[in-house]
Design a protein around this motif. Structure first.
Motif, PDB file in Angstrom:
ATOM      1  N   LYS A 466      61.361  61.330  -6.193  1.00  0.00           N
ATOM      2  CA  LYS A 466      60.799  62.536  -5.573  1.00  0.00           C
ATOM      3  C   LYS A 466      59.982  63.278  -6.635  1.00  0.00           C
ATOM      4  O   LYS A 466      60.506  63.676  -7.684  1.00  0.00           O
ATOM      5  CB  LYS A 466      61.903  63.461  -5.042  1.00  0.00           C
ATOM      6  N   LEU A 467      58.717  63.468  -6.348  1.00  0.00           N
ATOM      7  CA  LEU A 467      57.807  64.144  -7.269  1.00  0.00           C
ATOM      8  C   LEU A 467      57.594  65.578  -6.786  1.00  0.00           C
ATOM      9  O   LEU A 467      57.275  65.802  -5.613  1.00  0.00           O
ATOM     10  CB  LEU A 467      56.472  63.394  -7.294  1.00  0.00           C
ATOM     11  N   MET A 468      57.793  66.546  -7.671  1.00  0.00           N
ATOM     12  CA  MET A 468      57.640  67.947  -7.313  1.00  0.00           C
ATOM     13  C   MET A 468      56.373  68.487  -7.971  1.00  0.00           C
ATOM     14  O   MET A 468      56.238  68.460  -9.206  1.00  0.00           O
ATOM     15  CB  MET A 468      58.854  68.772  -7.773  1.00  0.00           C
ATOM     16  N   ILE A 469      55.437  68.996  -7.154  1.00  0.00           N
ATOM     17  CA  ILE A 469      54.174  69.527  -7.662  1.00  0.00           C
ATOM     18  C   ILE A 469      54.120  71.016  -7.320  1.00  0.00           C
ATOM     19  O   ILE A 469      54.018  71.387  -6.147  1.00  0.00           O
ATOM     20  CB  ILE A 469      52.972  68.794  -7.034  1.00  0.00           C
ATOM     21  N   PRO A 470      54.222  71.895  -8.315  1.00  0.00           N
ATOM     22  CA  PRO A 470      54.232  73.335  -8.027  1.00  0.00           C
ATOM     23  C   PRO A 470      52.828  73.870  -7.770  1.00  0.00           C
ATOM     24  O   PRO A 470      51.843  73.393  -8.340  1.00  0.00           O
ATOM     25  CB  PRO A 470      54.822  73.939  -9.306  1.00  0.00           C
ATOM     26  N   PHE A 471      52.758  74.874  -6.892  1.00  0.00           N
ATOM     27  CA  PHE A 471      51.527  75.628  -6.681  1.00  0.00           C
ATOM     28  C   PHE A 471      51.699  77.011  -7.286  1.00  0.00           C
ATOM     29  O   PHE A 471      52.806  77.422  -7.624  1.00  0.00           O
ATOM     30  CB  PHE A 471      51.220  75.751  -5.182  1.00  0.00           C
ATOM     31  N   PHE A 472      50.597  77.707  -7.374  1.00  0.00           N
ATOM     32  CA  PHE A 472      50.648  79.075  -7.864  1.00  0.00           C
ATOM     33  C   PHE A 472      50.254  80.012  -6.736  1.00  0.00           C
ATOM     34  O   PHE A 472      49.419  79.676  -5.894  1.00  0.00           O
ATOM     35  CB  PHE A 472      49.741  79.237  -9.081  1.00  0.00           C
ATOM     36  N   SER A 473      50.892  81.179  -6.721  1.00  0.00           N
ATOM     37  CA  SER A 473      50.666  82.119  -5.632  1.00  0.00           C
ATOM     38  C   SER A 473      49.182  82.426  -5.497  1.00  0.00           C
ATOM     39  O   SER A 473      48.432  82.449  -6.471  1.00  0.00           O
ATOM     40  CB  SER A 473      51.449  83.406  -5.887  1.00  0.00           C
ATOM     41  N   GLY A 474      48.780  82.658  -4.261  1.00  0.00           N
ATOM     42  CA  GLY A 474      47.374  82.961  -4.008  1.00  0.00           C
ATOM     43  C   GLY A 474      46.584  81.747  -3.558  1.00  0.00           C
ATOM     44  O   GLY A 474      45.412  81.873  -3.199  1.00  0.00           O
ATOM     45  N   ASN A 475      47.197  80.572  -3.555  1.00  0.00           N
ATOM     46  CA  ASN A 475      46.488  79.389  -3.093  1.00  0.00           C
ATOM     47  C   ASN A 475      46.248  79.466  -1.582  1.00  0.00           C
ATOM     48  O   ASN A 475      47.104  79.917  -0.819  1.00  0.00           O
ATOM     49  CB  ASN A 475      47.293  78.119  -3.417  1.00  0.00           C
ATOM     50  N   LYS A 627      57.555  61.951  -1.665  1.00  0.00           N
ATOM     51  CA  LYS A 627      58.473  60.819  -1.700  1.00  0.00           C
ATOM     52  C   LYS A 627      57.664  59.554  -1.954  1.00  0.00           C
ATOM     53  O   LYS A 627      56.798  59.182  -1.168  1.00  0.00           O
ATOM     54  CB  LYS A 627      59.217  60.720  -0.360  1.00  0.00           C
ATOM     55  N   ILE A 628      57.948  58.902  -3.089  1.00  0.00           N
ATOM     56  CA  ILE A 628      57.168  57.742  -3.533  1.00  0.00           C
ATOM     57  C   ILE A 628      58.059  56.503  -3.502  1.00  0.00           C
ATOM     58  O   ILE A 628      59.266  56.582  -3.771  1.00  0.00           O
ATOM     59  CB  ILE A 628      56.625  57.984  -4.962  1.00  0.00           C
ATOM     60  N   ASN A 629      57.464  55.359  -3.221  1.00  0.00           N
ATOM     61  CA  ASN A 629      58.281  54.142  -3.152  1.00  0.00           C
ATOM     62  C   ASN A 629      58.714  53.653  -4.525  1.00  0.00           C
ATOM     63  O   ASN A 629      59.629  52.845  -4.642  1.00  0.00           O
ATOM     64  CB  ASN A 629      57.552  53.027  -2.390  1.00  0.00           C
TER      65      ASN A 629
END
Length: 798
Positions: A466-475, A627-629
């Motif tokens: 499981k890869l977690m990619i954070p965003f920043f507020s305001g997107n 979710k990656i194989n």
């Protein structure tokens, strides 16, 4: 006189070089351990004391009471600071901060993620002592779009012209550097790299409105009291403020605000969950202190045991010196001098050991200790007292024994061993060593098993790949959804979901809620998720449906809850909760339960699973879970990064694997585990050193007896038992003492976890078995070596 004492001391130390080396090694290891533990504890106890008005600074905290129990929150509503200034003019200073977080920064073509960016108002530097190294023309933090940066940030990104530099913060606001601060000390509970002025803070930085009495989260208030104002009087005033501005709290019965001394902030575990500062459980401080004392005592025990054993060898020396006129006082001073020399040399060596091991210690314990701390007056006093205490502990009793010999009896070689009291004491001290070793071994085994339990217990969701990619507020939510769609189209991506955070993450919301048919409010965790969340994280649906449609606006909300929520609202069967309505504080949502999912862990296994409401709410989508194989992980991540750079060209691409994020939940326990492994190894090593020296001496004493036994046909095994059985008995006596101590201590530690292993007798048996193996290996080496020797060598002189 002193010159003669020193001559005799060094002559005897060299003459008995084996015991001298063993004592030096044991005491050096013991003192080094004590020094490290003292530096760590002293650093922890010094938190925030660099502030000149440390004892007059308080944090305003919140305590809530409802049907769910008592909750503790270190944050307060945003309007609180202005109310305190207006309604309590007797306060010397009031400041508020929005907790440090990570933001994107862009400056002259460079972009980076800056950690620990904090918002604070203009009175921050009046409450806390963070010195300005350089400042501009305006008063810091008074107007919007002003920032203070630390020296390290200035040096790394802005060079010599930091004052006046303008950079873009989180792609939202251009801010100007108006001052440079010293980096906050390591023993400050507030850690920051950039401080932006509070007027710069707006809802777009956070993603939602936090500037009301209804919301508590992220904003912390600190006050500095005048010397004549008491904490109790301000607590009473806070109740008045609460009645006036926050009537929903029912006059403090369900919620109250009060002052928490700055001295308690670093150690108060009640307010640590979800908080931005690093806290330390005082229990660990006490445990470390006890371990340090025990290890030092073990080292002193070695000295005492070897000295009393050598007393037989030195009996003629004592007799001769008494015949020549030496009195007992002189002999005691002589033997204490030997203890002092060894202790002093060990203390010097220990400073070298600590200096060389400091980088490893800092890495292991997650602290920033330095050798500069040894010039602190507190450390100098401790170190001096440590040398004196160790010298007296290790040297006084042997000195009293040696100086008590009758000269006539000593010169006639009638002394073959120390008296029965000394022999009993020696056995008692060896037993103490075995006892401490067993307690540490058992504790290490229990902690290791609990850590293994953490790693392997099913969490109720899938955590692999499981890869977690954070965003920043305001997107822009449209861009986020477009990014998700493009990522999902990658060939090795199975699912993707926009959400507030992963099932177990720091990104959780908490709110009071009202359930249909229940009059009193209760607490629940909230998690904003999209329609693909269940499949991305492999969450099991128990009853009803997952979301039936994608949420477009503020109407027709659907709620999915967990089993704990079902039980909280009074149902034992998940099916019975379907259709029941729940109302909570975000957008006044009042919606039906359409599905129930199996409980999954939202925090570490230290806490029980709370009631949870899952709902679709796009303003709270701060992370994309992928979710990656797992077949071509680097290539897949590279493809995702390419999509990111295309859609968000001004932002830095960052990611983390979910299982790595989960491991951070147990960093403190992992540190404790590592410490116990090291301390156990140290205690065992020191104990083994003492046993080696003691058995070596006994073997030399009984060399003729061993020779006679071998001539008469004794086997190697029987000679080993001559020395070994006594120590094995001591191991079992130590076990009788160590077992209840270990059981009680580990039960207390395990109760801090909601999900834990059971303490079984196997841990006790394993501890005593390991101790027996160590004792046999230590004693066996010397005794078998003696048994294998040629008896002619020991008997030829007779």
């Amino acid at each position: 006189m002193i010159k003669n004492y020193l001559k005799l001391t060094f002559r005897n130390l060299i003459k008995n070089r084996v015991s001298t080396i063993i004592n030096l090694l044991g005491l050096t290891i013991g003192i080094s351990t004590c020094v490290v533990i003292f530096l760590f504890i002293n650093n922890e106890l010094s938190f925030d004391k660099f502030n000149p008005n440390y004892d007059r600074i308080y944090r305003v905290v919140t305590e809530g009471i409802n049907a769910s129990g008592t909750s503790y929150e270190s944050a307060v509503p945003s309007p609180m600071a202005e109310v305190l200034r207006n309604d309590l003019p007797q306060l010397e200073a009031v400041t508020r901060v929005y907790e440090p977080t990570d933001y994107q920064v862009a400056y002259e073509g460079e972009k980076w993620t800056q950690d620990d960016v904090m918002f604070a108002d203009s009175m921050f530097l009046e409450v806390f002592n963070y010195p300005l190294v350089e400042k501009g023309a305006v008063k810091p933090l008074t107007g919007p779009n002003q920032v203070l940066i630390t020296e390290s940030v200035a040096k790394k990104h802005f060079g010599d012209n930091a004052i006046g530099a303008v950079f873009r913060l989180n792609h939202m606001e251009d801010v100007e550097v108006v001052g440079i601060l010293q980096d906050p000390p390591a023993n400050s509970h507030i850690q920051f790299s950039v401080i932006a002025s509070y007027p710069t803070l707006s809802a777009k930085f956070i993603g939602f409105d936090i500037f009301s009495w209804e919301f508590i989260g992220g904003i912390h208030n600190y006050v500095k009291l005048p010397e004549q104002v008491t904490r109790e009087s301000v607590d009473a005033d806070l109740l008045t403020i609460q009645k006036k501005y926050d009537p929903d709290s029912e006059n403090g019965k369900k919620k109250r605000y009060f002052l928490q001394p700055l001295s308690e902030v670093h150690f108060d575990q009640a307010y640590s969950e979800g908080n931005f500062e690093y806290t330390m459980d005082m229990t660990y401080i006490y445990v470390l202190a006890c371990i340090g004392i025990f290890i030092m005592v073990i080292a002193c025990v070695n000295f005492i045991n070897l000295s009393t054993a050598l007393a037989v060898k030195r009996a003629k020396e004592v007799g001769m010196r008494k015949v020549l006129g030496a009195n007992r006082k002189q002999l005691i001073i002589q033997y204490l001098s030997e203890a002092f020399i060894i202790t002093f040399l060990s203390a010097l060596f220990s400073l070298g050991v600590v200096e060389r091991s400091m980088p490893f210690i800092n890495y292991l314990m997650g602290v920033q200790l330095s050798m500069a701390m040894v010039i602190d007056p507190t450390f100098i006093i401790f170190f001096t007292l440590l040398i004196i205490v160790v010298m007296l502990l290790s040297g006084l009793y042997p000195a009293l024994i040696l100086s008590s010999y009758n000269p006539a009896r000593a010169l006639k070689t009638k002394i073959t061993d120390v008296n029965s009291t000394s022999l009993f004491l020696r056995k008692g001290l060896v037993t103490f060593q075995f006892m401490v070793s067993q307690v540490l071994i058992i504790a290490t085994l229990v902690i290791a098993t609990q850590m293994d339990y953490f790693k392997n217990k099913p969490l109720g969701f899938g955590k692999e790949h499981k890869l977690m990619i954070p965003f920043f507020s305001g997107n822009d939510i449209n861009k986020l959804e477009a990014f998700k769609k493009r990522v999902t189209a990658q060939k090795d991506v199975q699912e993707a979901s926009l959400a507030l955070g992963a099932p177990t993450s720091d990104n959780n919301l908490e709110s009071n809620f009202f359930a249909e048919g229940i009059k009193e409010s209760m607490n629940t965790q909230l998690k904003a998720v999209d329609i693909d969340y269940k499949d991305t994280y492999d969450i099991q649906l128990l009853a009803g449906n997952w979301f039936t449609h994608e949420q477009k606006g503020l109407e027709n909300y659907e709620l999915v809850v967990n089993e704990s929520m079902v039980r909280k609202i009074g149902f034992s069967n998940p099916e019975d909760a379907l259709g029941k309505r729940i109302k909570f504080g975000i957008e006044g949502i009042n919606a039906p339960i359409v599905g129930v999912v199996k409980d999954f862990h939202m925090t570490s296994l230290q806490s029980e699973i709370d009631p949870l409401v899952l709902f679709q709410y796009k303003p709270f989508y701060f992370e994309l879970g992928v979710k990656i194989n797992g077949h071509q992980m680097p290539e897949t991540i590279a493809d995702i990064e390419a999509v990111w750079n295309e859609l968000f060209p001004g932002y830095v691409f960052e990611y983390q694997f979910l299982d790595e994020e989960l491991a951070k939940n147990y960093e403190s326990e992992q540190t404790v585990f590592s410490l116990f492994k090291i301390m156990s190894a140290i205690a065992i090593s020191i104990g083994c050193l003492g046993l080696v020296g003691l058995v070596s001496f006994l073997v030399s004493q009984k060399s003729k007896e061993i020779g006679v036994r071998k001539v008469l046909g004794a086997s190697v095994g029987s000679i080993f038992m001559l020395f070994g059985r006594g120590y094995i008995k001591l191991v079992f006596i130590a076990f009788i003492i160590a077992a209840p101590i270990s059981w009680w201590a580990m039960q207390q530690w395990l109760t801090s976890f909601a999900y834990r292993i059971s303490f079984t007798p196997l841990f006790l048996l394993a501890g005593v078995f390991i101790n027996i193996v160590i004792a046999i290996a230590t004693v066996g080496f010397q005794s078998i070596r003696a048994a294998m020797a040629n008896p002619v060598d020991s008997l030829k002189d007779d």
